[in-house]
Design a protein around this motif. Sequence first.
Motif, short mmCIF file in Angstrom:
data_model
loop_
_atom_site.label_atom_id
_atom_site.label_comp_id
_atom_site.label_asym_id
_atom_site.label_seq_id
_atom_site.Cartn_x
_atom_site.Cartn_y
_atom_site.Cartn_z
N PRO A 26 52.02 -4.18 -17.08
CA PRO A 26 53.13 -3.33 -17.51
C PRO A 26 54.19 -4.14 -18.27
O PRO A 26 54.59 -5.21 -17.82
N GLY A 27 54.58 -3.63 -19.41
CA GLY A 27 55.56 -4.32 -20.24
C GLY A 27 54.95 -5.34 -21.18
O GLY A 27 55.61 -5.80 -22.10
N GLY A 28 53.71 -5.72 -20.94
CA GLY A 28 53.02 -6.67 -21.81
C GLY A 28 53.62 -8.07 -21.75
O GLY A 28 54.43 -8.39 -20.90
N VAL A 143 56.97 1.67 -13.62
CA VAL A 143 56.37 1.13 -14.84
C VAL A 143 57.27 1.39 -16.06
O VAL A 143 57.47 0.50 -16.89
N ALA A 144 57.84 2.58 -16.15
CA ALA A 144 58.71 2.89 -17.30
C ALA A 144 59.93 1.98 -17.32
O ALA A 144 60.36 1.53 -18.40
N ASP A 145 60.48 1.66 -16.15
CA ASP A 145 61.62 0.74 -16.08
C ASP A 145 61.21 -0.66 -16.50
O ASP A 145 61.95 -1.35 -17.21
N VAL A 146 60.05 -1.10 -16.06
CA VAL A 146 59.53 -2.42 -16.44
C VAL A 146 59.34 -2.48 -17.96
O VAL A 146 59.74 -3.46 -18.60
N GLU A 147 58.76 -1.44 -18.53
CA GLU A 147 58.52 -1.44 -19.97
C GLU A 147 59.83 -1.49 -20.75
O GLU A 147 59.95 -2.24 -21.73
N ARG A 148 60.84 -0.75 -20.31
CA ARG A 148 62.15 -0.79 -20.98
C ARG A 148 62.78 -2.18 -20.85
O ARG A 148 63.32 -2.73 -21.82
N PHE A 149 62.72 -2.75 -19.65
CA PHE A 149 63.28 -4.08 -19.44
C PHE A 149 62.57 -5.10 -20.34
O PHE A 149 63.23 -5.95 -20.97
N CYS A 150 61.26 -5.03 -20.40
CA CYS A 150 60.50 -6.00 -21.19
C CYS A 150 60.83 -5.90 -22.68
O CYS A 150 60.90 -6.93 -23.36
N GLU A 151 61.06 -4.71 -23.17
CA GLU A 151 61.43 -4.57 -24.59
C GLU A 151 62.78 -5.23 -24.85
O GLU A 151 62.96 -5.93 -25.84
N ARG A 152 63.73 -5.01 -23.95
CA ARG A 152 65.04 -5.66 -24.10
C ARG A 152 64.90 -7.18 -24.00
O ARG A 152 65.54 -7.92 -24.76
N ALA A 153 64.07 -7.65 -23.08
CA ALA A 153 63.85 -9.10 -22.92
C ALA A 153 63.19 -9.69 -24.16
O ALA A 153 63.57 -10.76 -24.62
#
Length: 171
Positions: A26-28, A143-153
């Motif tokens: 999740p988040g790649g 998972v959606a929260d992880v994906e959003r966090f990863c994009e910001r990171a």
Amino acid sequence: MSLADVNVDVVGCLGCDLLAGRRVLPGGIVHQTGGWVVNHVVGSMNLGTLIVGPKEHVVAVADLDDAAAAEFGPVLRDTARVVEALCRPEQTYMSLWSHGASARKHLHVAVQPVTAAVVARYGGLRSEQLQARMLASGDEPAVADVERFCERARELFRTIISTGDHGSSPR
């Protein structure tokens, strides 16, 4: 130890399986260098916990080749800066893990933001007691929260790398 002595990809190893695409990440991949990959933790840790792990299946810091060892400190520092900027924690923990049930496993460092809310959620525990409680809880971020966090990171890593601003925290 040289790369010739290290298994590059071990089927059944969580770190290797995630990087090889055999398991969903999740988040790649959030960031990578020649020898290291940064991604969000998979499992029962809080949102914003990033994992820094070697691309190759290395199980001990002592086994890192010179190139990976030279990248290790800067990758950890940049990852901590990203976590600090995005999460504004009371403290950022860095925990090196490679201990499996019966043998060493893929080396990885958890870069974990610990906020007052996280501490309160787990009864005021801190350090290894907090992490043990979190891991036993089974609570995983959405998972959606992880994906959003990863994009910001990812964006913040790009900013750090493109500006060459490795000298100060982007807080």
